[in-house]
Design an enzyme around this catalytic site. Structure first.
Site, short mmCIF file in Angstrom:
data_model
loop_
_atom_site.label_atom_id
_atom_site.label_comp_id
_atom_site.label_asym_id
_atom_site.label_seq_id
_atom_site.Cartn_x
_atom_site.Cartn_y
_atom_site.Cartn_z
N LYS A 128 55.69 25.11 14.76
CA LYS A 128 54.93 25.62 15.79
C LYS A 128 55.94 26.49 16.93
O LYS A 128 57.11 26.16 16.64
CB LYS A 128 54.05 24.56 16.56
CG LYS A 128 53.06 23.88 15.86
CD LYS A 128 51.89 24.56 15.69
CE LYS A 128 50.91 23.69 14.66
NZ LYS A 128 50.33 24.59 13.88
N SER B 81 48.59 28.91 11.12
CA SER B 81 48.59 28.54 12.66
C SER B 81 49.40 29.43 13.42
O SER B 81 49.61 29.45 14.59
CB SER B 81 48.30 27.04 12.82
OG SER B 81 50.07 26.71 12.57
#
Lengths: 164, 154
Positions: free
Chosen positions: A92, A48
């Site tokens: 993230k 991701s």
């Protein structure tokens, strides 16, 4: 009939075993404290954050023991505990701090990032499950701020820059 | 030279003991000093409690009625002590002003026993299980062998 010498050898081996065990426990405690207060290492196991980080890369991070959560900035890549799944971690980028407006296409009810929380997004928007999925993330879940990728080694890497 | 050597060795031993203690605190058992009165009459301000650290407990096995210590979701440097009254999937209290109707997956609903003064999930919503730092076992100061169990079954 076991000779006295055999008994003493056995006791000696038990003692050596216990001493090795104690040293391993001690080494484990030192390692744990080091990774909590000095540097920590993580292996990325998600895609991701592509193209910034790839599955299988080894990164080093600044752990929560010496990380000032209030000094985190937009653009920092952080490791955090997953807000929806116990014992799991996510990697993230911080794209919003407390008070920032939430992205326009977020389906949840909040309009602004609440106090003490941040908005996380993965660089690979197509596959990333992040704040757009589960909302703002409390700063207390942050487990480290990435310093750099150590394997594969790339001296020109740039992690903490916000690209639109 | 000999004294310097002895000082270094003793200093190393203190550091080692610190590492062991810290690891034990973070992974097995820890103690907390209660601040605030949001959990009265279960625990009072100034009392000392011990509990299992988050590394020792199975977060998925926490039950309604357990009293836990967690990082505050709104103030990351603060730790809160509250009782779990709702697990994932439970309906949220009717008078909660926020938008969620059910406790989301991987989160819990916390409430202080002293409802009038407690800032808890009724204020800031459901709390992720990963913020839990420990589950209380008992109070150790003031010491009282006949104290009521802190964790209830509700």
């Amino acid at each position: 009939f076991t000779s006295l010498r055999e008994i003493f050898t056995l006791m000696d081996n038990v003692r050596k075993f216990v001493r090795l065990g104690k040293r391993l426990v001690l080494a484990g405690c030192v390692y744990k404290t080091f990774t909590q207060h000095c540097y920590d290492f993580w292996i990325i196991n998600e895609n991701s954050m592509e193209p910034t980080l790839y599955d299988g890369q080894l990164v080093v991070s600044c752990p929560p023991g010496r990380l000032d959560l209030e000094q985190l900035k937009r653009g920092d890549v952080v490791l955090a505990k997953n807000p929806t799944c116990p014992r799991e971690y996510v990697c993230k980028r911080i794209v919003g701090l407390q008070g920032d407006r939430v992205p326009g296409d977020y389906r949840g009810p909040e309009m602004f990032v609440p106090a003490g929380q941040v908005w996380l997004e993965g660089d690979n928007r197509a596959v990333s499950r992040d704040s757009n999925t589960y909302g703002a993330v409390p700063l207390g879940l942050i487990q480290g701020k990435l310093i750099c990728v150590v394997w594969p080694m790339d001296l020109n890497q740039k992690l903490h820059c916000l690209h639109q | 030279m000999d004294n310097v050597r002895r000082l270094l060795i003793n200093g190393g031993k203190v550091l080692l003991a610190g590492c062991v203690f810290r690891t034990f605190q973070n992974h097995v058992c820890d103690f907390w000093i209660i601040a605030g009165n949001s959990m009265e009459p279960t625990v009072y301000d100034g009392q000392i409690v011990v509990g299992w650290s988050s590394g020792w407990i199975n977060l998925n096995n926490l039950k309604r009625g357990d009293v836990i210590v967690a990082r505050s979701p709104t103030q990351p440097k603060e730790t809160i002590c509250k009782r779990i009254v709702g697990l994932q999937g439970d309906r949220v209290p009717a008078n909660y002003k926020g938008p969620e109707l059910f406790v989301p997956a991987g989160q819990v609903w916390l409430e202080g026993d002293h409802k009038a003064v407690s800032r808890d999930s009724n204020t800031f919503g459901a709390v992720p299980l990963n913020l839990v730092q420990g589950k209380l076992i008992c109070r150790v100061w003031p010491f009282d062998l006949s104290q009521e169990k802190i964790n209830k079954i509700i």
